[in-house]
Every structure is written in C-alpha cells, then in structure tokens.
Design a protein around this motif. Sequence first.
Motif, mmCIF file in Angstrom:
data_model
loop_
_atom_site.group_PDB
_atom_site.id
_atom_site.type_symbol
_atom_site.label_atom_id
_atom_site.label_comp_id
_atom_site.label_asym_id
_atom_site.label_seq_id
_atom_site.Cartn_x
_atom_site.Cartn_y
_atom_site.Cartn_z
ATOM 1 N N ALA A 1 0.844 -1.189 0.000
ATOM 2 C CA ALA A 1 0.000 0.000 0.000
ATOM 3 C C ALA A 1 0.880 1.240 0.000
ATOM 4 O O ALA A 1 2.060 1.185 0.381
ATOM 5 C CB ALA A 1 -0.911 0.015 1.222
ATOM 6 N N THR A 2 0.297 2.336 -0.431
ATOM 7 C CA THR A 2 0.908 3.649 -0.254
ATOM 8 C C THR A 2 -0.120 4.524 0.455
ATOM 9 O O THR A 2 -1.259 4.647 -0.004
ATOM 10 C CB THR A 2 1.312 4.275 -1.595
ATOM 11 O OG1 THR A 2 2.280 3.431 -2.230
ATOM 12 C CG2 THR A 2 1.919 5.654 -1.387
ATOM 13 N N HIS A 3 0.284 5.094 1.590
ATOM 14 C CA HIS A 3 -0.651 5.860 2.411
ATOM 15 C C HIS A 3 0.071 7.056 3.001
ATOM 16 O O HIS A 3 1.134 6.907 3.608
ATOM 17 C CB HIS A 3 -1.221 4.965 3.527
ATOM 18 C CG HIS A 3 -2.216 5.641 4.400
ATOM 19 N ND1 HIS A 3 -1.930 6.054 5.682
ATOM 20 C CD2 HIS A 3 -3.502 5.992 4.166
ATOM 21 C CE1 HIS A 3 -2.998 6.620 6.212
ATOM 22 N NE2 HIS A 3 -3.969 6.594 5.318
ATOM 23 N N ARG A 4 -0.501 8.220 2.758
ATOM 24 C CA ARG A 4 0.098 9.465 3.253
ATOM 25 C C ARG A 4 1.567 9.572 2.844
ATOM 26 O O ARG A 4 2.444 9.917 3.642
ATOM 27 C CB ARG A 4 -0.078 9.596 4.759
ATOM 28 C CG ARG A 4 -1.560 9.683 5.177
ATOM 29 C CD ARG A 4 -1.736 9.803 6.668
ATOM 30 N NE ARG A 4 -3.172 9.862 6.995
ATOM 31 C CZ ARG A 4 -3.663 9.889 8.231
ATOM 32 N NH1 ARG A 4 -2.834 9.862 9.276
ATOM 33 N NH2 ARG A 4 -4.967 9.942 8.437
ATOM 34 N N THR B 1 5.249 4.377 1.372
ATOM 35 C CA THR B 1 5.017 3.124 0.646
ATOM 36 C C THR B 1 5.442 1.946 1.512
ATOM 37 O O THR B 1 6.536 1.951 2.088
ATOM 38 C CB THR B 1 5.802 3.115 -0.676
ATOM 39 O OG1 THR B 1 5.389 4.230 -1.470
ATOM 40 C CG2 THR B 1 5.543 1.835 -1.448
ATOM 41 N N ARG C 1 -2.650 -3.011 6.422
ATOM 42 C CA ARG C 1 -4.018 -2.629 6.053
ATOM 43 C C ARG C 1 -4.823 -2.199 7.266
ATOM 44 O O ARG C 1 -5.599 -1.228 7.207
ATOM 45 C CB ARG C 1 -4.696 -3.793 5.308
ATOM 46 C CG ARG C 1 -4.199 -3.959 3.884
ATOM 47 C CD ARG C 1 -5.023 -4.957 3.116
ATOM 48 N NE ARG C 1 -4.610 -6.313 3.370
ATOM 49 C CZ ARG C 1 -3.704 -6.987 2.674
ATOM 50 N NH1 ARG C 1 -3.077 -6.383 1.666
ATOM 51 N NH2 ARG C 1 -3.389 -8.237 2.946
ATOM 52 N N ILE D 1 -3.653 1.331 8.288
ATOM 53 C CA ILE D 1 -4.175 2.375 7.407
ATOM 54 C C ILE D 1 -5.655 2.635 7.667
ATOM 55 O O ILE D 1 -6.097 3.782 7.719
ATOM 56 C CB ILE D 1 -3.933 1.973 5.926
ATOM 57 C CG1 ILE D 1 -2.436 2.036 5.624
ATOM 58 C CG2 ILE D 1 -4.714 2.887 4.974
ATOM 59 C CD1 ILE D 1 -2.069 1.489 4.253
ATOM 60 N N ASP E 1 -7.296 6.212 9.100
ATOM 61 C CA ASP E 1 -8.266 6.989 8.315
ATOM 62 C C ASP E 1 -9.612 7.159 9.016
ATOM 63 O O ASP E 1 -10.498 7.810 8.489
ATOM 64 C CB ASP E 1 -8.496 6.310 6.973
ATOM 65 C CG ASP E 1 -7.309 6.506 6.023
ATOM 66 O OD1 ASP E 1 -6.542 7.471 6.243
ATOM 67 O OD2 ASP E 1 -7.163 5.710 5.086
#
Length: 493
Positions: free
Chosen positions: A343-346, A349, A485, A488, A492
């Motif tokens: 995943a890539t979040h904020r 990576t 996951r 993240i 959020d």
Amino acid sequence: MTDAGTLGRRDDWSGVRAVVAGFGVSGFAAADNLTHLGAKVTALDDVADGKLEGATLLEVLGATVKLHPGATSTLPADADLLVVSPGWKPSAPLVVQAHERGIPVWGEVELAWRLRDLDNPAPWLCVTGTNGKTTTVQMLDAILGAAGLRSAAVGNVGRPVTEAVMDPTPYDVLAVELSSFQLHYSSSLSAEAAVVLNLAEDHLDWYTGPSAMADYAADKGIVYDRVQKACIYNVADPETERLVREADVIEGARAVGFTLGTPAVGMVGVVEDLLVDRAFIPERQTSAAELCALADLPSPAPHVVANALAAAALARAHGVPQVAVRDGLRGFRIDGHRIATVATHRAVTWVDDSKATNPHAAQSSLQAYDPVVWVAGGLAKGARFDDLVAAVRSRLRGVVLLGRDRAVIAEALSRHAPDVPVIDTGGDETGSGQQSGSGPMERVVEAAARLARPGDTVLLAPGCASQDQFRNYGERGDAFAEAVRRHIAGADT
C-alpha cells in the motif's frame, strides 16, 4: 545384479533395494518413480504423527514406508542405493552409513538426470545462487514459453525434476532451479547452460567449520561441471567467474557474463534503458542486439534486472529469439512476497519482501529504496550483518527489529550505523494472534509508522528465516500486509 550406481532409465531396476530419505515433495517423487521402475523401495522420515500424504499410495504400489521418530537412524542392511531429499547433511547417520558401506548416495536431482528419456532428452537450463533463483527460473520459463517451447520451472521450485523427466509427454526444455543442497548430491548432471547468480553467506547452519563458505561455493559450482554450451556468471561477483574458470566443461562451452553496466563482447547487459546481447549474435564484436526495455520488466530494482539478464542469457544459449525474450519478460509477474507493494498511504510506501531470508537478499532489496525504514529479524542461520549495514546505512531512516536473532542485527547497527533509530519489538511471540490484530506484526507496523516520513518506504526485508515466529516467509509477509491494512484503516477513521 547391475551396480546401482550405474543405473539409468533403460536399465532393469528389479531387485534394486533403494532407500529414499525424506518424504517431502521430492522424496515422494523419487520413491514413486523408483517403485514404478521396479525397484524395491523403502521410504523413511522422522515425522512425529506417522502420516504423510502419499504414504498409503506408495504402500499400495509395493513400497515400504516408515514414518516415525528415529526412522532414519539406521540404513537398512540390504540397501543398494540411498536417495536423499534436499537438506540432508553429509553428517546425517544414513549418509555416513552409506558412505562407510560404499553405497551410492544420490539426490533427487541426480536421480532425475539419470532417468531422462534418452530418445527425448530435454535440455536442462540450470539456475543456482544465493538469491534470485526462483524469480530467474520463472522468468526463464516465461521466455521459453513465449518462444513456443513446452517448458517447465522445476527443481527447487514447482515440480520435482523426477516427475518432469518421467512425464509421458516430453518437454522441449526444462528450467531447473537448484539449491546447494541438491547440487551437493549431484555427480553426473550436464546442463546445456547454467548460471550461478551470486554468492553470499547462507545456510551456515548446514555448512560449518572454517571452510563453510568455501564448501558452500564449491557445491554451487557443481552446476557448471559438464556444461555443454554456456556458463553464465555475474560480472559484479568475481566468485561466480572463478567457479566458471575452475569448472570442467564440455569442449566448446563459453563463459558469458551478465552486467548492469554496458556489456563487453561476450556479455549481456544494459545500455541506457535497454537490455542488450553482445554474446549470442554474430556481430557481437561491433554491436549489440536489443532484448527488451527496462520498462518491460516487472520492477526496475537492480536485482530484478540482474535476474532478467541471467534468464535471457540462458534462453539465448538455448537458441531463443530476441523477440521471445521481450515477450516473455513483458508478461512476467513476480511471485508474492518479493518486493511487493502492499500500500501507499500518506506518501509512505509499504513493501513486502519477506522472501529476503538472508543478508544478501535483504541488501539487494534495500538498495532499491531510499530512504527506507527497514523491518528485519528472525532466524539468522549463523549469518552476519556487518557488511549489509555498512553498505546501506546512508539509506536508513530507521530500523524495526523482531524475531529470535534480532540482537545480531542490532549489534551490527550499533557498530556501523549508531545514529540510525532502532525499535526492538521483541521476538518470543508467534504470529498466531495476527488475525485478531494482536500478533507481532502489529507492533512492527506501528513502530515503523512512527519512524516513517512522507516519501519513505517501509520495507519488510528480514534478512532472516521466519520459522521462529511464523510457519514460513509467506505467512510472515501476509501478516505484515494485514497489519499494514489495519493500520491504514485505523489511521483513516
């Protein structure tokens, strides 16, 4: 009776008393095919529960199957041949007893070579090395398939080689992954072309003593013996070239290097954004042939490019056209847990390279990212991490440690990267609670998130085996991905 050490596919195996040690995938394949050939087979393994898939079938076919603790302590008195599964040490009682009694000891790969159909002897293109074997063999198989050939990735990946050579429908060519363990017990293999991708410390729990690394390298070098057309070596790893120089090859076999730089004559390499061939074309003295573009590969990471070059060289040695190299690599996808983006979040990576189970593999992975939060630890198998840390310290944003031998990595970090932040998440807990959100990877991911900044990569490249906390590297990678996951999703909300 015929000497068991000289038997092949066309010989009479009736009356041969063959002992197969180890009842995993390759052990079953060896026992099954020896039984079909008419040998009197005894299969042994020190399993606790006494039941393994295929045991009943073998017994129905007439084999003797002994699966219980202590089953492999004594070689049967009437044994004519011992076939060992990968991983059996030369110091194992059965192996020692066989040598003392002058009984041949083969690996399943050696058995497979001897059982080839000499009327349709599919050439073997062989791959070994410390890291990258599976990806290279799978790339090679994809290229061969793109050329319209019936091929298979076999050996240390996929199907046991014995099954492949005994297939009623002959293959055109086999892409064969070989570990040092398998090569140790191989004595007559003659590959059409072979590569040693690289050499670094590994399996030092199997190779012991002052000559451990030399013994490990020597076993890898067996793959070059009796090569028919091309010995492929890594220009960046002089040890692989040394093994080529020392090999006893078939007259006419060539040495072909692969390099991430501009290739010299007789090599394959990279020019700008292209993989090119200066080894297998008539005009190699003055030009190079395009094989594919870097954009055709599943990743531009240096070790992936190196694997693709090695696979291409093997395929070209077999006579595969340039376009098949491009088409095979263009359609290839890397297996899970190998530099897989989770995943890539904020702008952070998260990458799963749980398959990086030794320092050399971890270093290759780390050198593809900068800056990086490194997740490392597990079972070190006797490996050291000083060279790795010294090579990548400028890339490290921070390090998160887990697993039994995390202190080995921590000590290397303290010596060579003392200013890099390190978070130790412990190592006694197993991954059994991961699905409920309470396993060790939860702490790892939370720690990594605290260290990471926008633009960073959090990289699970443990440099260690996984069995201290997980069943295998796949479960470890899955646990990491699940924890990412959940992190993240929580961030959020």
